[in-house]
Design a protein around this motif. Structure first.
Motif, PDB file in Angstrom:
ATOM      1  N   ASN A  82       0.853  -1.171   0.000  1.00 39.45           N
ATOM      2  CA  ASN A  82       0.000   0.000   0.000  1.00 39.45           C
ATOM      3  C   ASN A  82       0.896   1.230   0.000  1.00 39.45           C
ATOM      4  OD1 ASN A  82      -1.689   2.144   0.656  1.00 39.45           O
ATOM      5  ND2 ASN A  82      -3.062   0.825   1.847  1.00 39.45           N
ATOM      6  N   GLU A  83       0.993   1.867  -1.173  1.00 37.02           N
ATOM      7  CA  GLU A  83       1.929   2.992  -1.316  1.00 37.02           C
ATOM      8  C   GLU A  83       1.527   4.167  -0.430  1.00 37.02           C
ATOM      9  OE1 GLU A  83       3.957   3.810  -5.348  1.00 37.02           O
ATOM     10  OE2 GLU A  83       2.040   2.899  -5.860  1.00 37.02           O
ATOM     11  N   GLU A  84       0.208   4.304  -0.151  1.00 37.91           N
ATOM     12  CA  GLU A  84      -0.221   5.463   0.609  1.00 37.91           C
ATOM     13  C   GLU A  84       0.143   5.352   2.086  1.00 37.91           C
ATOM     14  OE1 GLU A  84      -4.299   5.882  -0.707  1.00 37.91           O
ATOM     15  OE2 GLU A  84      -3.375   6.191  -2.679  1.00 37.91           O
ATOM     16  N   THR A  85      -0.077   4.150   2.646  1.00 33.56           N
ATOM     17  CA  THR A  85       0.235   4.006   4.067  1.00 33.56           C
ATOM     18  C   THR A  85       1.665   3.533   4.290  1.00 33.56           C
ATOM     19  OG1 THR A  85      -0.525   1.721   4.041  1.00 33.56           O
ATOM     20  CG2 THR A  85      -2.148   3.409   4.611  1.00 33.56           C
ATOM     21  N   GLY A  86       2.334   3.120   3.224  1.00 36.25           N
ATOM     22  CA  GLY A  86       3.692   2.620   3.382  1.00 36.25           C
ATOM     23  C   GLY A  86       3.736   1.303   4.130  1.00 36.25           C
ATOM     24  N   LEU A  98       3.135  -3.273  -9.273  1.00 35.15           N
ATOM     25  CA  LEU A  98       3.349  -4.228 -10.360  1.00 35.15           C
ATOM     26  C   LEU A  98       4.721  -4.897 -10.213  1.00 35.15           C
ATOM     27  CD1 LEU A  98       2.187  -5.440 -12.899  1.00 35.15           C
ATOM     28  CD2 LEU A  98       3.174  -3.560 -14.208  1.00 35.15           C
ATOM     29  N   LEU A  99       5.700  -4.106  -9.838  1.00 39.25           N
ATOM     30  CA  LEU A  99       7.041  -4.649  -9.624  1.00 39.25           C
ATOM     31  C   LEU A  99       7.015  -5.697  -8.512  1.00 39.25           C
ATOM     32  CD1 LEU A  99      10.124  -4.667  -9.842  1.00 39.25           C
ATOM     33  CD2 LEU A  99      10.178  -2.636  -8.394  1.00 39.25           C
ATOM     34  N   TYR A 100       6.342  -5.326  -7.409  1.00 36.99           N
ATOM     35  CA  TYR A 100       6.252  -6.227  -6.261  1.00 36.99           C
ATOM     36  C   TYR A 100       5.574  -7.543  -6.653  1.00 36.99           C
ATOM     37  CZ  TYR A 100       4.161  -8.017  -1.925  1.00 36.99           C
ATOM     38  OH  TYR A 100       3.746  -8.821  -0.910  1.00 36.99           O
ATOM     39  N   TYR A 101       4.451  -7.447  -7.372  1.00 38.04           N
ATOM     40  CA  TYR A 101       3.731  -8.667  -7.754  1.00 38.04           C
ATOM     41  C   TYR A 101       4.543  -9.498  -8.742  1.00 38.04           C
ATOM     42  CZ  TYR A 101      -0.381  -6.729  -5.458  1.00 38.04           C
ATOM     43  OH  TYR A 101      -1.246  -6.223  -4.537  1.00 38.04           O
ATOM     44  N   ALA A 102       5.149  -8.819  -9.723  1.00 41.17           N
ATOM     45  CA  ALA A 102       5.926  -9.557 -10.725  1.00 41.17           C
ATOM     46  C   ALA A 102       7.008 -10.375 -10.031  1.00 41.17           C
ATOM     47  CB  ALA A 102       6.555  -8.583 -11.732  1.00 41.17           C
ATOM     48  N   TYR A 103       7.700  -9.738  -9.109  1.00 40.48           N
ATOM     49  CA  TYR A 103       8.781 -10.420  -8.405  1.00 40.48           C
ATOM     50  C   TYR A 103       8.246 -11.596  -7.580  1.00 40.48           C
ATOM     51  CZ  TYR A 103      12.286 -11.300  -4.848  1.00 40.48           C
ATOM     52  OH  TYR A 103      13.162 -11.909  -4.005  1.00 40.48           O
ATOM     53  N   HIS A 104       7.133 -11.366  -6.891  1.00 42.80           N
ATOM     54  CA  HIS A 104       6.600 -12.447  -6.063  1.00 42.80           C
ATOM     55  C   HIS A 104       6.054 -13.597  -6.895  1.00 42.80           C
ATOM     56  CE1 HIS A 104       7.205  -9.731  -2.728  1.00 42.80           C
ATOM     57  NE2 HIS A 104       7.002 -10.763  -1.928  1.00 42.80           N
ATOM     58  N   ILE A 105       5.475 -13.275  -8.037  1.00 38.31           N
ATOM     59  CA  ILE A 105       4.990 -14.351  -8.921  1.00 38.31           C
ATOM     60  C   ILE A 105       6.174 -15.187  -9.404  1.00 38.31           C
ATOM     61  CG2 ILE A 105       4.013 -14.783 -11.206  1.00 38.31           C
ATOM     62  CD1 ILE A 105       2.129 -12.354 -10.628  1.00 38.31           C
ATOM     63  N   MET A 106       7.241 -14.500  -9.818  1.00 33.75           N
ATOM     64  CA  MET A 106       8.429 -15.220 -10.281  1.00 33.75           C
ATOM     65  C   MET A 106       8.969 -16.132  -9.173  1.00 33.75           C
ATOM     66  SD  MET A 106      12.182 -13.736 -11.245  1.00 33.75           S
ATOM     67  CE  MET A 106      12.551 -13.388  -9.527  1.00 33.75           C
ATOM     68  N   ALA A 107       9.153 -15.554  -7.999  1.00 35.01           N
ATOM     69  CA  ALA A 107       9.773 -16.323  -6.922  1.00 35.01           C
ATOM     70  C   ALA A 107       8.867 -17.464  -6.459  1.00 35.01           C
ATOM     71  CB  ALA A 107      10.098 -15.392  -5.751  1.00 35.01           C
ATOM     72  N   GLY A 108       7.561 -17.187  -6.384  1.00 32.22           N
ATOM     73  CA  GLY A 108       6.631 -18.228  -5.964  1.00 32.22           C
ATOM     74  C   GLY A 108       6.600 -19.386  -6.947  1.00 32.22           C
TER      75      GLY A 108
END
Lengths: 347, 451
Positions: free
Chosen positions: B278-282, B323-333
């Protein structure tokens, strides 16, 4: 000196592409008309099957060389010719896929559609390539920052507000269409046999006559659109060997084809393409992309050239790599030499 | 839509579609060499026919890779002119080298491999397969060198006119980033190919194909696919993924923080397995975290401090962070799932139970699309992670696109590519499915064709 070297190295790669992929495109145009049945059509296309994608590599390698040797030209021309280049990409995709599919697989009812796409894409590519060269000769509305953007057409006049297509560049496109179709016909006389070979030989003469007409028209038109085209020739009169070469190779095509010396006639056609392109390059040298907005905006050799380190590094690997590449090309062509349609009857 | 966004989408869309093909050709080239080598050593015709079958799949893939690859080189100039003008002297070199050193080689020997079997001796035909492999892997290397220079620029000088030029050929090619990324990426290509080969074998066994004629293509494909799959799925995590990750952490600390969703600097940072940044709450919403693991993965000790996004000014955060966060987690998962699946399959192969285990065959069959997703997600991680930079630390993405090509013209051709590629995708799927359902030639048919 580096500028001179790289100008001609890029020019050689462009000539390499036109000479080699040129006959693929020509065969693409012709197969719709020359082949009368499925077996003949297969034989026609098998004549380019093993080599076409290798020939297309010349475009990529030439583009890459242009990119690092003349980054300003690459950036300016590719973004300025944005729309036609994208169309060329689509045509290259359609051509490659349609050819490969019909060569590999039993496509049933789709075969005719693929053949049509392949032929049409090939024809349009020749026209686009010819028009592209004509655009460079005519000049483009370069701004002071080195950029421009051309619409596909404006008023069809090569004035100060040109489009990609005008009467002059259309002539350029037609010259390429005829020249490469003839080139393809001569390739077919080498690679096919029987009736197909006879038909290919017969189509050479009318194409050849047409080419003479278009060559003359295009030369006159070029003088009209770009009156300075012959300045380099007058400065170094020995270079009039180039137009002489154009005439001599044209004559040789017809004579050698009549004698049935297929390979030599094809080589004469290669020479014709070489002389035409080299002649055009020499006509603009040392300008790479003339501006219709005044000579101060021209993209010249010295303005576009990369830094000295880049060019020195490039020259080392390029010479080595292209020597290797030439060896593969010669090896492949020697492996696939001779008629490509042997065994058509047995299937 | 701004012109910048359109040009980014234009490149992203065409390159993502393009890379669906080379990842299979590069991996498959290696597996075809394996098949041809066994055929040559044992004189077993079945392995030759298996190689010929995969040669056909390779051929279709190769053509789609070639025709979708040409636009990539062009787009540097058409869509990214300001970037090309300044960096062409550097990155134009590896791009041209790809053509000169790889494509001539690859296309020459592919022609021989696909069309020349009758004209060549067995050894020479094997050799052409090896050369196709070498060519395609060289090609991958030069593209990685190009990308690596944008990720981690080395061996360059800045000229007075703003252009970059190369100072050392070898330093450009031996950029440490390039070597790590290359190892990781090529292993990824082998993962894709082994999954595709294993899935095809599983498909034949599930359908009961090729069992009567005495040729066990299903067995051959499973054996090669599972063994190559086991090796490559391990290598993709350790050491290639591990080393590459550590190098990114050292050189692009903001990227790794965004990939991991680490907003606050922490000693003993944990790794987020699931959760939405969540970019807004960090913060990470709905997190499942394993404590200390991130510190350990990056620095080898559970107590090390890892820099969070709070250490970097907002204008240096990767854009499109989620998107970066999800892409990375999809790859690693997915990478974790791959290694578990392949260990299971390999154990069953070793115990002789794989060929009869329908549930494992089904698992292998339906898993084949996943490496494509993982490879794509990996590349998205690399390229979005580099943002907001086009050349890391030197040029922002907003400074690189073609300013003369309007958003409208860009959208026009982007839509054109989308339409054309949708058609190509359908065509490709139909063609490959036809080849696979037809399968390698059984012996009887072979005898008729051998004229």
């Amino acid at each position: 000196m580096m500028g001179f070297i790289w100008f001609w190295l890029v020019a050689v790669m462009i000539v390499g592409y036109v000479v080699l992929d040129g006959f693929d495109l020509g065969v693409g145009v012709l197969h719709l008309f020359l082949a009368r049945n499925e077996a003949e059509r297969g034989a026609t296309l098998r004549s380019i099957g093993p080599v076409w994608d290798g020939n297309e590599v010349w475009l990529l390698a030439g583009g890459g060389t242009l990119y690092f040797a003349f980054p300003l030209l690459y950036a300016s021309a590719f973004s300025g010719f944005y729309l036609p280049l994208m169309i060329v990409l689509w045509l290259l995709i359609l051509r490659g896929v349609s050819l490969e599919l019909r060569n590999h697989l039993d496509m049933g009812v789709w075969l005719g559609l693929l053949d049509g796409i392949f032929g049409l894409a090939s024809a349009m590519l020749t026209i686009f390539f010819g028009a592209a060269l004509a655009n460079v000769l005519r000049g483009v509305p370069l701004q002071a920052d080195g950029y421009f953007f051309l619409p596909l057409w404006t008023n069809w006049q090569p004035g100060t507000n040109p489009g990609i297509l005008d009467w002059y560049t259309v002539i350029g496109g037609l010259v390429a269409l005829v020249a490469l179709t003839l080139h393809g016909a001569l390739w077919l006389t080498i690679k096919t046999s029987g009736e197909l070979e006879q038909r290919a030989r017969k189509v050479v003469t009318p194409l050849w006559l047409l080419l003479i007409v278009f060559t003359v028209v295009s030369l006159i038109a070029t003088m009209a659109v770009r009156p300075t085209s012959l300045d380099n020739y007058y400065r170094y009169p020995v270079t009039f060997i180039v137009p002489v070469g154009v005439i001599a190779s044209l004559a040789a095509i017809w004579l050698l084809n009549r004698k049935g010396q297929a390979v030599k006639a094809f080589l004469a056609s290669c020479l014709y393409l070489f002389f035409m392109l080299a002649g055009a390059c020499w006509g603009v040298y040392p300008t790479l992309l003339p501006a219709t907005t005044g000579a101060q905006n021209d993209i010249t050799l010295s303005r576009a050239l990369s830094g000295p380190h880049t060019l020195a590094v490039g020259l080392a690997w390029w010479s080595f790599g292209m020597t290797l590449a030439l060896a593969y090309v010669i090896f492949v062509y020697s492996r696939f030499r001779g008629k490509a349609d042997a065994g058509v009857e047995s299937h | 839509m701004t012109a910048e966004l359109i040009h980014r989408l234009h490149f992203a869309f065409t390159v993502t579609f393009h890379y669906l093909f080379p990842q299979l050709t590069m991996g498959l080239a290696l597996l075809i060499v394996v098949l041809k080598t066994v055929a040559l050593k044992t004189g077993n015709e079945e392995w030759d026919r298996a190689a010929r079958f995969w040669g056909k799949i390779f051929g279709i893939n190769f053509v789609f890779g070639v025709v979708t690859g040409i636009p990539m080189e062009f787009e540097f100039g058409t869509n990214w002119a300001r970037f090309s003008r300044l960096s062409g002297g550097v990155i134009g070199q590896p791009l041209a080298m790809e053509g000169v050193f790889s494509f001539f080689l690859e296309s020459a020997f592919l022609g021989l491999f696909l069309y020349g079997e009758k004209r060549l001796s067995k050894t020479l035909h094997w050799f052409s397969a090896v050369m196709v492999f070498v060519g395609s892997w060289i090609s991958g290397f030069f593209i990685i060198v190009t990308d690596a220079w944008m990720q981690h620029p080395v061996a360059y000088a800045h000229m007075p006119n703003g252009q970059y030029e190369v100072l050392s050929f070898w330093q450009l090619l031996l950029n440490p980033w390039a070597l790590l990324q290359y190892a990781h990426n090529m292993t990824g290509a082998v993962v894709t190919a082994s999954f595709v080969m294993a899935a095809t074998g599983a498909f034949y066994l599930l359908e009961g194909r090729f069992t009567e004629c005495g040729c066990d293509y299903g067995h051959i494909f499973l054996k090669v696919g599972v063994i190559a799959g086991l090796i490559s799925t391990i290598l993709i995590i350790f050491p290639t993924g591990d080393l590459h990750g550590k190098y990114v952490a050292r050189n692009q600390p903001a990227s790794i923080a965004a990939m991991e969703g680490l907003f606050k600097t922490e000693a003993g940072a944990g790794i987020v397995l699931v959760g939405q940044p969540n970019e807004e709450t960090g913060q990470i919403d709905n997190p499942i975290v394993v404590n200390d693991v991130l510190s350990f993965l990056i620095y080898g000790t559970t107590k090390a401090e890892v820099k969070g996004l709070d250490q970097f000014p907002r204008d240096q955060w990767p854009t499109t962070l989620p998107l970066l966060y999800y892409a990375y987690h999809i790859m690693a998962g997915l990478g974790t799932y791959f290694v578990l699946l392949m260990i299971g399959a390999a154990l069953m192969l070793w115990r002789g139970r794989l060929y009869s285990s329908r549930w494992m065959l089904w698992a292998l069959l339906i898993s084949f699309p996943l490496p494509y997703i993982a490879n794509t997600a990996g590349w998205m991680t690399a390229e979005i992670g580099r943002q907001p930079w086009l050349i890391y630390g030197l040029m922002r993405t907003s400074e690189g696109f073609s300013s003369t090509v309007s958003a409208s013209n860009g959208l026009f051709t982007l839509l054109g590519f989308m339409g054309l590629y949708a058609l190509l995708g359908l065509l490709f799927t139909v063609l490959v499915y036809r080849e696979i359902s037809h399968g390698p030639e059984p012996k009887a048919v072979e005898a008729v064709h051998a004229d």
